[in-house]
Write an enzyme that holds these catalytic residues in place. Sequence first.
Site, short mmCIF file in Angstrom:
data_model
loop_
_atom_site.label_atom_id
_atom_site.label_comp_id
_atom_site.label_asym_id
_atom_site.label_seq_id
_atom_site.Cartn_x
_atom_site.Cartn_y
_atom_site.Cartn_z
N CYS A 1 0.96 -0.94 0.05
CA CYS A 1 -0.06 -0.14 -0.18
C CYS A 1 0.54 1.23 0.29
CB CYS A 1 -1.00 0.07 0.87
SG CYS A 1 -2.04 -1.37 1.72
N GLN B 1 -4.72 -8.53 6.33
CA GLN B 1 -5.35 -7.91 6.62
C GLN B 1 -6.20 -7.26 8.14
OE1 GLN B 1 -4.10 -4.52 4.84
NE2 GLN B 1 -2.59 -5.90 2.60
N ARG C 1 -20.20 8.74 1.18
CA ARG C 1 -21.26 9.10 1.60
C ARG C 1 -21.74 10.03 2.25
NH1 ARG C 1 -19.31 3.49 1.62
NH2 ARG C 1 -20.13 3.64 4.27
N SER D 1 -11.01 0.71 4.96
CA SER D 1 -11.04 1.89 2.86
C SER D 1 -11.86 0.78 2.06
CB SER D 1 -9.43 1.98 2.80
OG SER D 1 -8.88 0.11 2.81
N HIS E 1 -9.05 3.59 -0.56
CA HIS E 1 -7.70 3.31 -1.31
C HIS E 1 -6.96 2.63 -2.58
CE1 HIS E 1 -3.71 2.06 0.26
NE2 HIS E 1 -4.64 0.96 0.96
N CYS F 1 -0.09 2.15 6.74
CA CYS F 1 0.60 0.81 7.24
C CYS F 1 0.83 -0.61 5.59
CB CYS F 1 -0.47 -0.08 7.73
SG CYS F 1 -2.05 -0.05 7.47
#
Length: 376
Positions: free
Chosen positions: A89, A149, A204, A231, A332, A362
Amino acid sequence: MRDAVIVDAVRTPIGKRNGALADIHPADLSAGVLRALVERTGVAPSIVDDVIWGCVSQVSEQASNIGRNAVLTAGWPESVPATSVNRACGSSQQAVSFAAAGVIAGHYDFAVAGGVESMSRVPMGSAAQGAQTVPTAVLEHYGVDGFNQGVGAEMIAERWGFSRAALDEYALRSHELAAAAVDAGAFASQLVPLGGLQSDEGIRRGGSLEKLATLPTPFKDDGVISAGNASQISDGAGALLLTTSDVARANGFTPLARIHTAVVAGDDPVIMLTAPIRATELALEKSGLSIDEIGAFEVNEAFAPVPLAWLAETGAKADRLNPLGGAIAVGHPLGGSGAILMTRLVHHMRDNGIRYGLQTMCEAGGLANATILELL
């Protein structure tokens, strides 16, 4: 002594999975931000010494050096080289670090760093293609069947005592802050509209804790992690132009910020998502700054427990954490997120006169990047 400064930073709006950006090839997403850098700064692409491009799933349409394909798709000269990097990431945040290091070392006078991920067209996990990517010996060492994760996020919530309600409250905050930022025009100067998308697609409005509480928890029976406090799967790209203060001045550029400090850290790969805490500690130690001197933090919202645990351990001021919302609200796009977060951070610092900002993410395998920016 040479330094590394950010001349400009741009990003696409972040598209929802199978949303407005889903029909755009990832090289075209990338080319959109590369062209925008040229249009905004006036830099001649021919003087760019290297393009360093983050991407996680480097298969299918993102294979064969997506960075080089992005350069060619943007219509830049064939003489401009490019490479692609993968630190999960944190790929495009790492791309910025590599570019900054090259600039400071004198290998580059101009470098472009950024990244992309089209999770609609190249689904998450595509690179593994069903393979066992972690060797049995490693799994046996940690006494697990695999690294996950979502399971790690559940472990963080349990270790720090975060309830489902607390995580959902944080998620709702992310959407509310992102919506307020859009309404205030906070992103207008950084966005490159593509595919008819003018703004981040995942935000949202009008959500409620009651609705969030109804979502299932896929990683653990009676768990606390849901799609609502994690995410969003997304598409997007971001890019930054880096050089030195002296080279910028000689070429008539006014930089936005300096790369003050950049570090990487490793932590337990089973719980996986706690390394931003250690990375932040390392960045502060190396920089000589205190947590209170940092005016804004971008801590990637992979899952709500990640920034909440980070906040609890660092003692940072809560109102400085992800002040424009985060990945829970806007999404993400893996390999693009580091550059997108840095673009958001540097523009927020400029717009609000914030001297220091810190970004950390992370990453799979128990890794994290942390970068401190200094406003110029």
